[in-house]
Design a protein around this motif. Structure first.
Motif, PDB file in Angstrom:
ATOM      1  N   ARG A 315       0.850  -1.203   0.000  1.00 26.74           N
ATOM      2  CA  ARG A 315       0.000   0.000   0.000  1.00 26.74           C
ATOM      3  C   ARG A 315       0.878   1.243   0.000  1.00 26.74           C
ATOM      4  O   ARG A 315       1.913   1.269   0.662  1.00 26.74           O
ATOM      5  CB  ARG A 315      -0.887   0.031   1.253  1.00 26.74           C
ATOM      6  N   PRO A 316       0.469   2.303  -0.713  1.00 24.68           N
ATOM      7  CA  PRO A 316       1.235   3.551  -0.620  1.00 24.68           C
ATOM      8  C   PRO A 316       1.065   4.177   0.756  1.00 24.68           C
ATOM      9  O   PRO A 316       0.006   4.058   1.372  1.00 24.68           O
ATOM     10  CB  PRO A 316       0.625   4.422  -1.714  1.00 24.68           C
ATOM     11  N   LEU A 317       2.098   4.849   1.234  1.00 26.46           N
ATOM     12  CA  LEU A 317       2.014   5.508   2.534  1.00 26.46           C
ATOM     13  C   LEU A 317       1.149   6.760   2.449  1.00 26.46           C
ATOM     14  O   LEU A 317       0.263   6.970   3.275  1.00 26.46           O
ATOM     15  CB  LEU A 317       3.417   5.856   3.031  1.00 26.46           C
ATOM     16  N   PHE A 318       1.404   7.587   1.438  1.00 26.68           N
ATOM     17  CA  PHE A 318       0.628   8.812   1.246  1.00 26.68           C
ATOM     18  C   PHE A 318      -0.045   8.741  -0.117  1.00 26.68           C
ATOM     19  O   PHE A 318       0.615   8.771  -1.150  1.00 26.68           O
ATOM     20  CB  PHE A 318       1.523  10.050   1.318  1.00 26.68           C
ATOM     21  N   CYS A 319      -1.355   8.620  -0.120  1.00 30.24           N
ATOM     22  CA  CYS A 319      -2.125   8.560  -1.361  1.00 30.24           C
ATOM     23  C   CYS A 319      -2.885   9.875  -1.500  1.00 30.24           C
ATOM     24  O   CYS A 319      -3.834  10.141  -0.746  1.00 30.24           O
ATOM     25  CB  CYS A 319      -3.092   7.375  -1.331  1.00 30.24           C
ATOM     26  N   VAL A 320      -2.452  10.720  -2.435  1.00 31.06           N
ATOM     27  CA  VAL A 320      -3.031  12.052  -2.581  1.00 31.06           C
ATOM     28  C   VAL A 320      -3.720  12.148  -3.939  1.00 31.06           C
ATOM     29  O   VAL A 320      -3.049  12.295  -4.961  1.00 31.06           O
ATOM     30  CB  VAL A 320      -1.954  13.148  -2.452  1.00 31.06           C
ATOM     31  N   PRO A 321      -5.041  12.058  -3.991  1.00 30.61           N
ATOM     32  CA  PRO A 321      -5.744  12.157  -5.277  1.00 30.61           C
ATOM     33  C   PRO A 321      -5.782  13.592  -5.773  1.00 30.61           C
ATOM     34  O   PRO A 321      -5.474  14.539  -5.041  1.00 30.61           O
ATOM     35  CB  PRO A 321      -7.147  11.652  -4.939  1.00 30.61           C
ATOM     36  N   HIS A 333      -2.379  16.248   1.813  1.00 28.96           N
ATOM     37  CA  HIS A 333      -1.066  15.649   2.048  1.00 28.96           C
ATOM     38  C   HIS A 333      -0.522  16.052   3.424  1.00 28.96           C
ATOM     39  O   HIS A 333      -0.023  15.217   4.180  1.00 28.96           O
ATOM     40  CB  HIS A 333      -0.098  16.087   0.943  1.00 28.96           C
ATOM     41  N   ILE A 334      -0.638  17.322   3.765  1.00 30.75           N
ATOM     42  CA  ILE A 334      -0.117  17.796   5.053  1.00 30.75           C
ATOM     43  C   ILE A 334      -0.891  17.184   6.213  1.00 30.75           C
ATOM     44  O   ILE A 334      -0.310  16.804   7.233  1.00 30.75           O
ATOM     45  CB  ILE A 334      -0.160  19.337   5.113  1.00 30.75           C
ATOM     46  N   LEU A 335      -2.196  17.057   6.060  1.00 27.32           N
ATOM     47  CA  LEU A 335      -2.987  16.397   7.106  1.00 27.32           C
ATOM     48  C   LEU A 335      -2.544  14.943   7.282  1.00 27.32           C
ATOM     49  O   LEU A 335      -2.490  14.434   8.407  1.00 27.32           O
ATOM     50  CB  LEU A 335      -4.473  16.463   6.754  1.00 27.32           C
ATOM     51  N   ALA A 336      -2.223  14.268   6.171  1.00 32.57           N
ATOM     52  CA  ALA A 336      -1.738  12.888   6.261  1.00 32.57           C
ATOM     53  C   ALA A 336      -0.382  12.839   6.962  1.00 32.57           C
ATOM     54  O   ALA A 336      -0.112  11.937   7.758  1.00 32.57           O
ATOM     55  CB  ALA A 336      -1.634  12.281   4.865  1.00 32.57           C
ATOM     56  N   LEU A 337       0.469  13.814   6.677  1.00 29.21           N
ATOM     57  CA  LEU A 337       1.767  13.880   7.344  1.00 29.21           C
ATOM     58  C   LEU A 337       1.605  13.997   8.852  1.00 29.21           C
ATOM     59  O   LEU A 337       2.248  13.277   9.627  1.00 29.21           O
ATOM     60  CB  LEU A 337       2.579  15.069   6.825  1.00 29.21           C
ATOM     61  N   THR A 338       0.748  14.911   9.280  1.00 27.79           N
ATOM     62  CA  THR A 338       0.580  15.132  10.722  1.00 27.79           C
ATOM     63  C   THR A 338      -0.043  13.919  11.398  1.00 27.79           C
ATOM     64  O   THR A 338       0.249  13.629  12.556  1.00 27.79           O
ATOM     65  CB  THR A 338      -0.273  16.385  10.983  1.00 27.79           C
ATOM     66  N   SER A 339      -0.899  13.194  10.685  1.00 27.88           N
ATOM     67  CA  SER A 339      -1.526  12.005  11.248  1.00 27.88           C
ATOM     68  C   SER A 339      -0.532  10.861  11.371  1.00 27.88           C
ATOM     69  O   SER A 339      -0.442  10.198  12.401  1.00 27.88           O
ATOM     70  CB  SER A 339      -2.715  11.576  10.382  1.00 27.88           C
ATOM     71  N   GLN A 340       0.264  10.644  10.314  1.00 24.26           N
ATOM     72  CA  GLN A 340       1.096   9.450  10.244  1.00 24.26           C
ATOM     73  C   GLN A 340       2.512   9.631  10.787  1.00 24.26           C
ATOM     74  O   GLN A 340       3.127   8.675  11.240  1.00 24.26           O
ATOM     75  CB  GLN A 340       1.130   8.956   8.794  1.00 24.26           C
ATOM     76  N   LEU A 341       3.000  10.881  10.745  1.00 22.14           N
ATOM     77  CA  LEU A 341       4.366  11.114  11.208  1.00 22.14           C
ATOM     78  C   LEU A 341       4.448  12.020  12.428  1.00 22.14           C
ATOM     79  O   LEU A 341       5.508  12.133  13.036  1.00 22.14           O
ATOM     80  CB  LEU A 341       5.209  11.717  10.072  1.00 22.14           C
ATOM     81  N   SER A 386      -1.062   6.445  12.950  1.00 22.90           N
ATOM     82  CA  SER A 386       0.366   6.626  12.716  1.00 22.90           C
ATOM     83  C   SER A 386       0.851   5.704  11.605  1.00 22.90           C
ATOM     84  O   SER A 386       0.185   4.731  11.238  1.00 22.90           O
ATOM     85  CB  SER A 386       1.142   6.346  13.994  1.00 22.90           C
ATOM     86  N   MET A 387       2.036   6.007  11.082  1.00 24.85           N
ATOM     87  CA  MET A 387       2.643   5.153  10.076  1.00 24.85           C
ATOM     88  C   MET A 387       2.780   3.729  10.592  1.00 24.85           C
ATOM     89  O   MET A 387       2.512   2.754   9.868  1.00 24.85           O
ATOM     90  CB  MET A 387       4.019   5.719   9.685  1.00 24.85           C
ATOM     91  N   GLU A 388       3.159   3.585  11.868  1.00 25.92           N
ATOM     92  CA  GLU A 388       3.343   2.263  12.446  1.00 25.92           C
ATOM     93  C   GLU A 388       2.043   1.476  12.488  1.00 25.92           C
ATOM     94  O   GLU A 388       2.010   0.278  12.186  1.00 25.92           O
ATOM     95  CB  GLU A 388       3.931   2.387  13.851  1.00 25.92           C
ATOM     96  N   LYS A 389       0.941   2.155  12.847  1.00 29.63           N
ATOM     97  CA  LYS A 389      -0.355   1.469  12.887  1.00 29.63           C
ATOM     98  C   LYS A 389      -0.810   1.060  11.490  1.00 29.63           C
ATOM     99  O   LYS A 389      -1.374  -0.027  11.299  1.00 29.63           O
ATOM    100  CB  LYS A 389      -1.398   2.361  13.553  1.00 29.63           C
TER     101      LYS A 389
END
Length: 441
Positions: A315-321, A333-341, A386-389
């Motif tokens: 699966r891609p880590l960051f999928c930005v349509p 993308h930035i919201l995904a960054l703050t959630s996962q990293l 998170s990225m780990e989850k």
């Protein structure tokens, strides 16, 4: 059919009301991009460079080129012929310059890690003058080869289509070794992603031409239905049909000992002279590029960290349509960054002009609805993982200890501060990578 000549299409991307052709739903390049300064119309059997290269098969297409398997009649070998659009972009000129620089600096290493540029010439067509690059022929991309693996054919709904761990590890190590080579020569790839990593073909020159030749057969889904103009007139700028890409998967080695090479140096650049606008795909853009427009030598490292996650999980880590408003892409993308990293550091967060649509003045997330909460409606909140989850949720085929090693490695590469990201050589020296064995080791 009218005898009056068809109007010349505009030398730019066309608008909706300027569409010339009936819709083609085959998986090919967009027919409307056959226009002055656009794609060159190619038919199977066409010859180029004074009869030297005969086109026999479509290998693929991109935003700025089409790629064909051709027979080099003079040297009795197969080659990949990349025909660029006629409109000149800075990155297109770079591809030749950088390929030649790499081959000249370290020929043996270049041949091992990078698809080899064999020849170049110009071709004059109805849409302008096209730069044509001749490369060694390669197999499918890392993106597409997974679909060809025998364990996924026939496909079942419950299957997790991803590379087996040993294959994924070999792809990662080979691509990382290529990155070490590039960076040591002062060059960044700029578009480091699975679509630009190719499997080597296996003994292709021994295969008869009639086996490799693509058939002009609509029913077999080899070519599209005929290209037809809406006004019923003949067209001077487009081909009679579009070819559907047929990568060389049946002639590619994927078992133990397979080889991977980096391709498409069109987005590459000399590290000392980074471009103002790199071609990095949406989901692989670094935080500093998103928020400060900054390009640096660690951009490839960020992409590599995303690649580790993608190949090990499928699966891609960051999928930005794509979105109707381009700023929503960055916000997503930035919201995904703050959630996962985790939270952005202050030196990045202050450059996010639209942060108040999502965060309070105390930097607490209150809304995930792109563009801000809608009038009269409550803010939207989504689960933060998170990225780990996300890694664990994908259930990779790894034991718990190895999973921890990989997640730690991904964290190491995906640091918000570019200065703290490791170099390719440092990653290669990581114990997890040192333990990976590839063909011949």
């Amino acid at each position: 059919m009218s005898r009056s000549p068809p109007p010349t299409p505009p030398p730019r991307a066309v608008l909706d009301h300027e569409f010339r052709f009936k819709t083609i739903t085959s998986p090919c390049e967009w027919i409307e991009d056959y226009r002055p300064r656009g794609y060159h119309p190619v038919h199977l059997g066409d010859v180029y460079n004074n009869g030297q290269y005969k086109v026999i098969r479509k290998l693929g297409e991109g935003s700025y080129s089409t790629v064909w398997l051709a027979l080099d009649i003079r040297r009795h070998r197969y080659v990949a012929l990349k025909i660029l659009v006629a409109e000149v972009f800075p990155g297109l000129a770079n591809e030749v310059r950088i390929s030649e620089s790499l081959a000249g600096a370290a020929p043996a290493e270049s041949q091992r890690f990078i698809t080899q540029l064999l020849d170049e010439f110009e071709h004059h067509g109805p849409n302008g003058t096209h730069k044509c690059l001749v490369f060694e022929p390669m197999g499918p991309t890392v993106n597409s080869m997974v679909e060809e693996l025998p364990q996924f054919n026939p496909r079942k709904r419950t299957m997790k289509v991803r590379y087996p761990p040993d294959m994924a590890k070999s792809i990662l190590k080979q691509s990382l070794e290529a990155l070490v080579f590039l960076h040591s020569d002062g060059i960044a790839h700029g578009d480091f992603q699975p679509g630009n990593m190719l499997f080597a073909s296996h003994d292709l020159d021994s295969v008869p031409e009639d086996i490799l030749r693509q058939k002009e057969d609509v029913e077999a889904h080899s070519i599209s239905p005929p290209v037809e103009r809406r006004d019923g007139k003949e067209d001077r700028w487009a081909p009679k049909y579009l070819c559907i890409a047929q990568p060389l998967a049946p002639f590619t080695r994927y078992e133990e000992g397979f080889k991977i090479k980096l391709s498409d140096m069109g987005g590459a650049y000399f590290i000392a002279k980074p471009p103002a606008k790199p071609v990095t795909p949406r989901g692989l853009r670094t935080p500093e590029l998103l928020l400060r427009g900054e390009v640096n030598k660690s951009s490839d490292i960020w992409s590599f960290g995303c690649l580790v996650f993608e190949l090990m999980t499928g699966r891609p880590l960051f999928c930005v349509p794509g979105y109707p408003h381009s700023e929503w892409e960055d916000d997503d993308h930035i919201l995904a960054l703050t959630s996962q990293l985790g939270p952005l550091p202050d030196e990045l967060f202050k450059f996010w002009d639209r942060s108040s649509q999502y965060f309070t003045s105390e930097r607490k997330l209150f809304n995930c609805y792109l563009g801000g909460p809608r009038n009269g409606k409550d803010p939207l909140m989504l689960p933060q993982k998170s990225m780990e989850k996300l890694f664990d949720a994908a259930q990779p085929e790894l034991d718990e200890e190895e999973g921890r090693e990989i997640k730690k490695l991904i964290r190491w590469t995906l640091q918000y501060d570019p200065a703290k990201r490791p170099t390719p050589s440092e990653i290669l020296d990581d114990p997890w990578f040192r333990a990976i064995k590839i063909g011949g080791e």
